[in-house]
Design a protein around this motif. Structure first.
Motif, PDB file in Angstrom:
ATOM      1  N   LYS A   1      53.500 -41.674  62.862  1.00  0.00           N
ATOM      2  CA  LYS A   1      52.355 -41.663  61.950  1.00  0.00           C
ATOM      3  C   LYS A   1      52.399 -40.416  61.062  1.00  0.00           C
ATOM      4  O   LYS A   1      52.802 -39.341  61.493  1.00  0.00           O
ATOM      5  N   VAL A   2      51.985 -40.571  59.851  1.00  0.00           N
ATOM      6  CA  VAL A   2      51.851 -39.446  58.925  1.00  0.00           C
ATOM      7  C   VAL A   2      50.548 -38.727  59.235  1.00  0.00           C
ATOM      8  O   VAL A   2      49.493 -39.352  59.319  1.00  0.00           O
TER       9      VAL A   2
ATOM     10  N   GLY B   1      49.026 -29.302  55.076  1.00  0.00           N
ATOM     11  CA  GLY B   1      49.197 -30.493  54.262  1.00  0.00           C
ATOM     12  C   GLY B   1      49.712 -31.662  55.071  1.00  0.00           C
ATOM     13  O   GLY B   1      49.510 -31.741  56.286  1.00  0.00           O
ATOM     14  N   CYS B   2      50.406 -32.572  54.397  1.00  0.00           N
ATOM     15  CA  CYS B   2      50.902 -33.801  54.999  1.00  0.00           C
ATOM     16  C   CYS B   2      52.264 -33.535  55.645  1.00  0.00           C
ATOM     17  O   CYS B   2      53.236 -33.230  54.956  1.00  0.00           O
ATOM     18  N   LEU B   3      52.297 -33.668  56.975  1.00  0.00           N
ATOM     19  CA  LEU B   3      53.511 -33.340  57.715  1.00  0.00           C
ATOM     20  C   LEU B   3      54.197 -34.589  58.228  1.00  0.00           C
ATOM     21  O   LEU B   3      53.558 -35.488  58.769  1.00  0.00           O
TER      22      LEU B   3
ATOM     23  N   PRO C   1      50.968 -40.608  52.316  1.00  0.00           N
ATOM     24  CA  PRO C   1      50.578 -41.999  52.597  1.00  0.00           C
ATOM     25  C   PRO C   1      49.917 -42.116  53.964  1.00  0.00           C
ATOM     26  O   PRO C   1      50.087 -41.259  54.826  1.00  0.00           O
ATOM     27  N   LYS C   2      49.185 -43.186  54.161  1.00  0.00           N
ATOM     28  CA  LYS C   2      48.553 -43.454  55.453  1.00  0.00           C
ATOM     29  C   LYS C   2      49.382 -44.459  56.236  1.00  0.00           C
ATOM     30  O   LYS C   2      50.062 -45.304  55.666  1.00  0.00           O
ATOM     31  N   GLY C   3      49.307 -44.357  57.561  1.00  0.00           N
ATOM     32  CA  GLY C   3      49.984 -45.339  58.394  1.00  0.00           C
ATOM     33  C   GLY C   3      51.280 -44.841  58.979  1.00  0.00           C
ATOM     34  O   GLY C   3      51.497 -43.639  59.135  1.00  0.00           O
TER      35      GLY C   3
ATOM     36  N   LEU D   1      57.907 -46.671  54.358  1.00  0.00           N
ATOM     37  CA  LEU D   1      56.597 -47.112  54.822  1.00  0.00           C
ATOM     38  C   LEU D   1      56.730 -48.442  55.564  1.00  0.00           C
ATOM     39  O   LEU D   1      57.482 -49.332  55.143  1.00  0.00           O
ATOM     40  N   TYR D   2      55.977 -48.581  56.643  1.00  0.00           N
ATOM     41  CA  TYR D   2      55.997 -49.828  57.412  1.00  0.00           C
ATOM     42  C   TYR D   2      54.684 -50.565  57.175  1.00  0.00           C
ATOM     43  O   TYR D   2      53.619 -50.125  57.607  1.00  0.00           O
TER      44      TYR D   2
END
Length: 358
Positions: A48-49, A283-285, A329-331, A302-303
């Motif tokens: 997961k992001v 931030g986003c890791l 991104p999410k997910g 991305l899945y």
């Protein structure tokens, strides 16, 4: 006759062409009936992001030292009778280190003590004489000048006693000098002299290091933002922080001192690789093994709805484990080798590995 041969030749050629066409048609039919090979199975894990913090670290080679080291020597010359410690031995404050021959000093002290007894005996006798003559003077049987002369003699004897006591006191102090003890808790370093050697003032007998350790490293001040208070790691474990930046450079480089959390079980004088935390980024890791480095862009996979779709991202910061990216991104995203990740968009069906499969 020639015409017949020509017609016969044309007929043979037609038969060969027809046979070849038939053979080609049969071979084509066989190829079409052969099933296409299936793509090899491909499995991947997901991650997961998440939002997080990543540290920027710089590696340096640091020197491990004692906080201080002293050279142990004697204040008085003498032959060494005994070295009471060995190199690398841990000692406590007051523990014996070196015994230097005391024979000459003990003989001198014994003589001084005998002299003191004699002087005190002479003083007592002189005092009795003085008291008797004082009574005679009071009765008028002794001149005042004679009594004053006796009093001066008494003061001289008293001065001799005080002087001898001071010499005895100094001799006792000198005896302590010949029994050298540890000035603080520490570790014995190099031993230069042994039993039987002559020890002289100012000549080192051994070195003694404090138990507390420190580390120092050099850095180019214009290139590395090293500051007081920054955390220091060794092999992933926090071992201390920057205590101070020295005001004087060494070989043209600035020098920083590390204050250690605890003593390191390593030899003093050793050079050790350390990492200094010079910055933190939020931030986003994503893990570093989720990136696909293309010629024109860096991508993550991305899945969504059982399919993988590439997304171009910008790498803001990266270390050996984590990468800070934008956009966030999410997910879930794919995780694995770049070769596997780059194939994901072309596979219709991919096996997703669970945590238990890892």
């Amino acid at each position: 006759m020639k015409k017949m041969k020509k017609i016969l030749g044309i007929g043979i050629v037609l038969i060969i062409v027809l046979f070849a066409a038939k053979l080609l048609k049969e071979r084509k039919s066989e190829v079409e009936n052969v099933a296409s090979p299936a793509l090899p199975a491909l499995s991947i894990s997901l991650v997961k992001v998440e939002q997080g913090v990543v540290q920027k670290r710089e590696n340096f080679l640091a020197l491990l030292e004692s906080q201080s080291e002293v050279k142990i020597s004697t204040k008085l010359s003498g032959y060494i009778q005994k070295i009471a410690v060995v190199e690398s031995q841990e000692v406590k404050k007051g523990d014996p280190l070196v015994d230097i021959d005391k024979g000459e000093l003990l003989a001198s002290l014994k003589t001084l003590e005998a002299t003191l007894k004699q002087q005190e005996s002479d003083y007592r006798i002189g005092k009795n004489v003085f008291e008797r003559n004082k009574k005679l003077h009071t009765a008028g049987a002794l001149p005042k000048e004679k009594l004053e002369e006796l009093e001066i003699g008494m003061d001289g004897k008293k001065t001799q006693i005080v002087s001898t006591k001071e010499k005895i006191k100094q001799a006792a102090i000198q005896l302590e000098y010949l029994e050298i003890k540890a000035p603080y808790d520490g570790r014995v370093g190099k031993i230069f002299l042994r039993a039987g050697n002559l020890a002289a003032p100012g000549q080192p007998i051994m070195t003694l290091s404090q138990s507390e350790q420190k580390m120092t490293f050099s850095f180019a001040s214009g290139q590395n933002p090293i500051k007081k208070g920054q955390f220091v790691f060794r092999e992933g474990e926090n071992i201390g922080r920057i205590k101070t930046i020295y005001t004087q450079a060494k070989n043209g480089l600035s020098v920083a001192e590390i204050e250690l959390n605890q003593r390191l079980a390593l030899p003093e004088g050793a050079f050790i690789s350390v990492d200094v935390v010079i910055g933190e980024y939020k931030g986003c890791l994503v893990p570093s093994d989720t990136l696909v480095h293309m010629r024109d862009a860096t991508q993550i996979m991305l899945y969504r709805e059982e399919k993988f779709t590439p997304l171009a991202v910008k790498v803001l910061y990266e270390n050996e484990k984590d990468t800070l990216i934008n956009p966030c991104p999410k997910g879930d995203i794919g995780r694995g080798s770049e070769i596997k990740l780059s194939k994901l968009p072309f596979y219709g069906k991919v096996k997703i590995r669970s945590a238990e499969d890892e």
